[in-house]
Design a protein around this motif. Sequence first.
Motif, PDB file in Angstrom:
ATOM      1  N   UNK A  69       0.990  -1.248   0.027  1.00 19.75           N
ATOM      2  CA  UNK A  69      -0.098  -0.146   0.240  1.00 19.75           C
ATOM      3  C   UNK A  69       0.748   1.213  -0.010  1.00 19.75           C
ATOM      4  N   UNK A  70       2.032   1.259   0.873  1.00 19.09           N
ATOM      5  CA  UNK A  70       3.056   2.194   0.765  1.00 19.09           C
ATOM      6  C   UNK A  70       3.594   2.337  -0.579  1.00 19.09           C
ATOM      7  N   UNK A  71       4.155   1.498  -1.314  1.00 16.54           N
ATOM      8  CA  UNK A  71       4.579   1.624  -2.592  1.00 16.54           C
ATOM      9  C   UNK A  71       3.586   2.243  -3.604  1.00 16.54           C
ATOM     10  N   UNK A  72       2.399   1.610  -3.495  1.00 16.77           N
ATOM     11  CA  UNK A  72       1.363   2.003  -4.255  1.00 16.77           C
ATOM     12  C   UNK A  72       1.017   3.701  -4.387  1.00 16.77           C
ATOM     13  N   UNK A  73       0.929   4.014  -3.063  1.00 13.95           N
ATOM     14  CA  UNK A  73       0.635   5.389  -2.824  1.00 13.95           C
ATOM     15  C   UNK A  73       1.889   6.535  -3.062  1.00 13.95           C
ATOM     16  N   UNK A  74       2.837   5.968  -2.836  1.00 12.93           N
ATOM     17  CA  UNK A  74       4.176   6.859  -2.953  1.00 12.93           C
ATOM     18  C   UNK A  74       4.482   7.240  -4.392  1.00 12.93           C
ATOM     19  N   UNK A  75       4.104   5.910  -5.270  1.00  9.37           N
ATOM     20  CA  UNK A  75       4.502   6.139  -6.639  1.00  9.37           C
ATOM     21  C   UNK A  75       3.236   6.714  -7.195  1.00  9.37           C
ATOM     22  N   UNK A  76       2.089   6.557  -7.072  1.00  9.98           N
ATOM     23  CA  UNK A  76       1.086   7.587  -7.567  1.00  9.98           C
ATOM     24  C   UNK A  76       1.122   8.728  -7.164  1.00  9.98           C
ATOM     25  N   UNK A  77       1.662   9.225  -6.148  1.00  5.54           N
ATOM     26  CA  UNK A  77       2.000  10.527  -5.633  1.00  5.54           C
ATOM     27  C   UNK A  77       3.075  11.384  -6.391  1.00  5.54           C
ATOM     28  N   UNK A  78       4.003  10.593  -7.129  1.00  7.92           N
ATOM     29  CA  UNK A  78       5.392  11.140  -7.665  1.00  7.92           C
ATOM     30  C   UNK A  78       4.980  12.416  -8.289  1.00  7.92           C
ATOM     31  N   UNK A  79       5.809  13.457  -8.105  1.00 12.05           N
ATOM     32  CA  UNK A  79       5.628  14.839  -8.900  1.00 12.05           C
ATOM     33  C   UNK A  79       4.512  15.615  -8.448  1.00 12.05           C
ATOM     34  N   UNK A  80       3.711  15.134  -7.320  1.00 15.90           N
ATOM     35  CA  UNK A  80       2.783  15.977  -6.950  1.00 15.90           C
ATOM     36  C   UNK A  80       3.016  16.586  -5.596  1.00 15.90           C
ATOM     37  N   UNK A  81       2.653  17.899  -5.574  1.00 16.63           N
ATOM     38  CA  UNK A  81       3.185  18.624  -4.266  1.00 16.63           C
ATOM     39  C   UNK A  81       2.452  18.414  -3.219  1.00 16.63           C
ATOM     40  N   UNK A  82       1.130  18.081  -3.109  1.00 14.69           N
ATOM     41  CA  UNK A  82       0.355  17.813  -1.946  1.00 14.69           C
ATOM     42  C   UNK A  82       0.665  16.768  -1.265  1.00 14.69           C
ATOM     43  N   UNK A  83       0.805  15.593  -1.827  1.00 14.35           N
ATOM     44  CA  UNK A  83       0.942  14.360  -0.846  1.00 14.35           C
ATOM     45  C   UNK A  83       2.533  14.323  -0.565  1.00 14.35           C
ATOM     46  N   UNK A  84       3.496  14.918  -1.242  1.00 16.66           N
ATOM     47  CA  UNK A  84       5.008  14.962  -0.682  1.00 16.66           C
ATOM     48  C   UNK A  84       4.887  15.981   0.379  1.00 16.66           C
ATOM     49  N   UNK A  85       4.255  17.059   0.204  1.00 19.23           N
ATOM     50  CA  UNK A  85       4.280  17.930   1.552  1.00 19.23           C
ATOM     51  C   UNK A  85       3.731  17.210   2.922  1.00 19.23           C
ATOM     52  N   UNK A  86       2.588  16.478   2.563  1.00 18.51           N
ATOM     53  CA  UNK A  86       2.192  15.780   3.563  1.00 18.51           C
ATOM     54  C   UNK A  86       2.800  14.859   4.162  1.00 18.51           C
ATOM     55  N   UNK A  87       3.622  14.044   3.290  1.00 17.82           N
ATOM     56  CA  UNK A  87       4.743  12.960   3.978  1.00 17.82           C
ATOM     57  C   UNK A  87       5.924  13.264   3.428  1.00 17.82           C
ATOM     58  N   UNK A  88       6.802  14.149   3.974  1.00 17.26           N
ATOM     59  CA  UNK A  88       7.676  14.758   3.680  1.00 17.26           C
ATOM     60  C   UNK A  88       9.194  14.201   3.426  1.00 17.26           C
ATOM     61  N   UNK A  89       8.894  13.039   3.985  1.00 19.09           N
ATOM     62  CA  UNK A  89      10.494  12.083   4.035  1.00 19.09           C
ATOM     63  C   UNK A  89      10.153  11.226   2.635  1.00 19.09           C
ATOM     64  N   UNK A  90      10.996  11.245   1.647  1.00 21.98           N
ATOM     65  CA  UNK A  90      10.808  10.520   0.559  1.00 21.98           C
ATOM     66  C   UNK A  90      11.533   9.096   0.602  1.00 21.98           C
ATOM     67  N   UNK A  91      10.901   8.093  -0.119  1.00 25.90           N
ATOM     68  CA  UNK A  91      11.392   6.778  -0.019  1.00 25.90           C
ATOM     69  C   UNK A  91      11.673   6.442  -1.602  1.00 25.90           C
ATOM     70  N   UNK A  92      11.647   7.135  -2.489  1.00 25.71           N
ATOM     71  CA  UNK A  92      11.796   6.578  -3.938  1.00 25.71           C
ATOM     72  C   UNK A  92      12.844   7.456  -4.701  1.00 25.71           C
ATOM     73  N   UNK A  93      13.665   6.660  -5.409  1.00 28.70           N
ATOM     74  CA  UNK A  93      14.347   7.449  -6.606  1.00 28.70           C
ATOM     75  C   UNK A  93      14.165   6.765  -7.821  1.00 28.70           C
ATOM     76  N   UNK A  94      13.817   7.724  -8.776  1.00 26.01           N
ATOM     77  CA  UNK A  94      13.165   7.324  -9.994  1.00 26.01           C
ATOM     78  C   UNK A  94      14.208   7.937 -11.060  1.00 26.01           C
ATOM     79  N   UNK A  95      14.680   7.268 -12.151  1.00 20.88           N
ATOM     80  CA  UNK A  95      15.132   7.879 -13.187  1.00 20.88           C
ATOM     81  C   UNK A  95      14.187   8.783 -14.137  1.00 20.88           C
ATOM     82  N   UNK A  96      14.547   9.765 -14.754  1.00 19.51           N
ATOM     83  CA  UNK A  96      13.640  10.259 -15.618  1.00 19.51           C
ATOM     84  C   UNK A  96      14.617  11.227 -16.707  1.00 19.51           C
TER      85      UNK A  96
END
Length: 572
Positions: A69-96
């Motif tokens: 569930x955490x992987x699902x939500x953090x990946x769905x939240x990538x590049x979105x300000x709101x969820x990444x402000x709410x949970x400020x400690x990141x857990x993902x590295x993604x090439x782009x």
Amino acid sequence: MHYQSLVTALSLGSAALALHGQFPINIAEEIGARPLDITNSNPGHLNSISSNSEQWRFDECPPENATGNLIFDTVHSLLQHWPNTRYRNGHNIVPGVIPIGTLLYHGTNGSRIIPSGPEWTAMNPEHSIYFSRGNGSGWHLTLAATRPLKVLYFDGSSAAKLSEGTMDVQDIIAWGEPRPERSFDEGDRINALCAWGKEFGIDGFVSEVMLCDFTAGVEVVSFVHIALPRDDRSFPLSTSVDPNTCQSSTCGLWHNRYPGDSRIVLDLTGLISLYDTALAPSLISARAGFGRLDHRVFGISSDDISRVMRKLIKVVTRPHPVGSGIDWKTLLHVIVDRYADRLELTRYLLNVTLSDPQELLERAKLVQFQLRVMLTPYLLHSTAIPNTGTLGIYLSQWASPIFSLCVTTHTSQITNLKPLMTSSELLLLKAVEDTTREICRITIKMWAVGVMSGFDTLFPIELNGELDVTQIMNDWRQDIGKLMSWLDWSVWIKCRPACGPEEMCYLSTWPINAPRPERPLLSPRNSQNLTNFPETQYVADRVTQPKYPTMPAEDWGLPQPRCIRRLQPYGF
């Protein structure tokens, strides 16, 4: 009938309840006897989903340490300000990549000099202009990408200079371990990141865009001297911040929700998640007993760091294209889009206190209707609810084909592509399966209880006894609450009531609302693991002389949405 007896029926079967006299429901044998039309379906898939009801148990909760569930939500939240402000400690590295023609901005209140080494750029001019202020004017540089810029993206509030965990993942790459005491050592950090990335042709790192070379892959569009308010950063700390100036904490509001900032194109086939328990098993115990806001990468073992770095190097050096071709970003959003509003409406309908038994019954039927609407694509025409006299027929058997179809619909075909999937894609597939399984488990269990309680007009039954509707409603409320808490989707975090046209919805964020301690903040768990803790080696000047106007937030530990003014006079 008591709710828990009905739930038990889903696992134990009708015979056990009939023998104990706890199943006061008569069901016409014709109900559910209709043939299933599979003309345009996948017969093999339907056979497989109904062949083993034991694997579709309604009493099988997700494991305590599950992270799908955490992987699902953090990946769905990538590049979105709101969820990444709410949970400020990141857990993902993604090439782009940042595509050709994309504009990047850099502001300074010094002179007209293009940086000769790594420096920060912004995706929006309002953000970079903030750093041009101070003397009534400033220099503003606009760059355009002349080729795709190879970047690594860090989720969370990864530009926030906090010791609480926002920079843990970056520190692993820069220094080989999280260094919370160096949260303000931004110059060394960007230099170390760029030095590491140079071997692999990485142009920059995305929190803000840390650009490694202002002469490679970009060209100057303009470098102009602009008029600005004089020393706008020096207003009193008790004054609220103008959200329209779009400094680092607020300009991301333009990209609050899905799809986020689409000017950065991420490659999820190379996703590295620190919630991957096979990749970083040492973090399982580090997270134990802590809420999600306190999850961080500090405490990761050296073996896990080595494993992460090996995978990262493999990702940034692999040939392209790779993987299955599945659009994972869209798939995850389809699932959120399908269930988010319906689950929220169901919770709303259950959040009521009614003393009149008839009104309560009507509300229960309304909830049942919403559950059926949500599950309609999976309600097989052949569904047969066994009656009490049919010994040996398990109630889990009549509901498990529905459960299985609900869970597997989004993934049954793409599982054929497993041989083509990268390890990152297999992780994403598992996250999707884990998430949809729990959604379907809870909603179908609730629906089945409603059916057996006589609430569903599509599956009418005749009751011989009294129902405890209050208990059913209470347990439904508990079920939907647990499910939504487990999913923890940020789309449900919103201002209620909605903000007016002169306001905007806001979460406490760095730097405006962050505490300003005399040394970096550390949780008790992490502080006891530190040795040689620095007094003020890296942060004293920044902490005692804040660069930003601040208004510390009471809800910093768990940001809550609130409306703030977007027109003068500004205020929280």
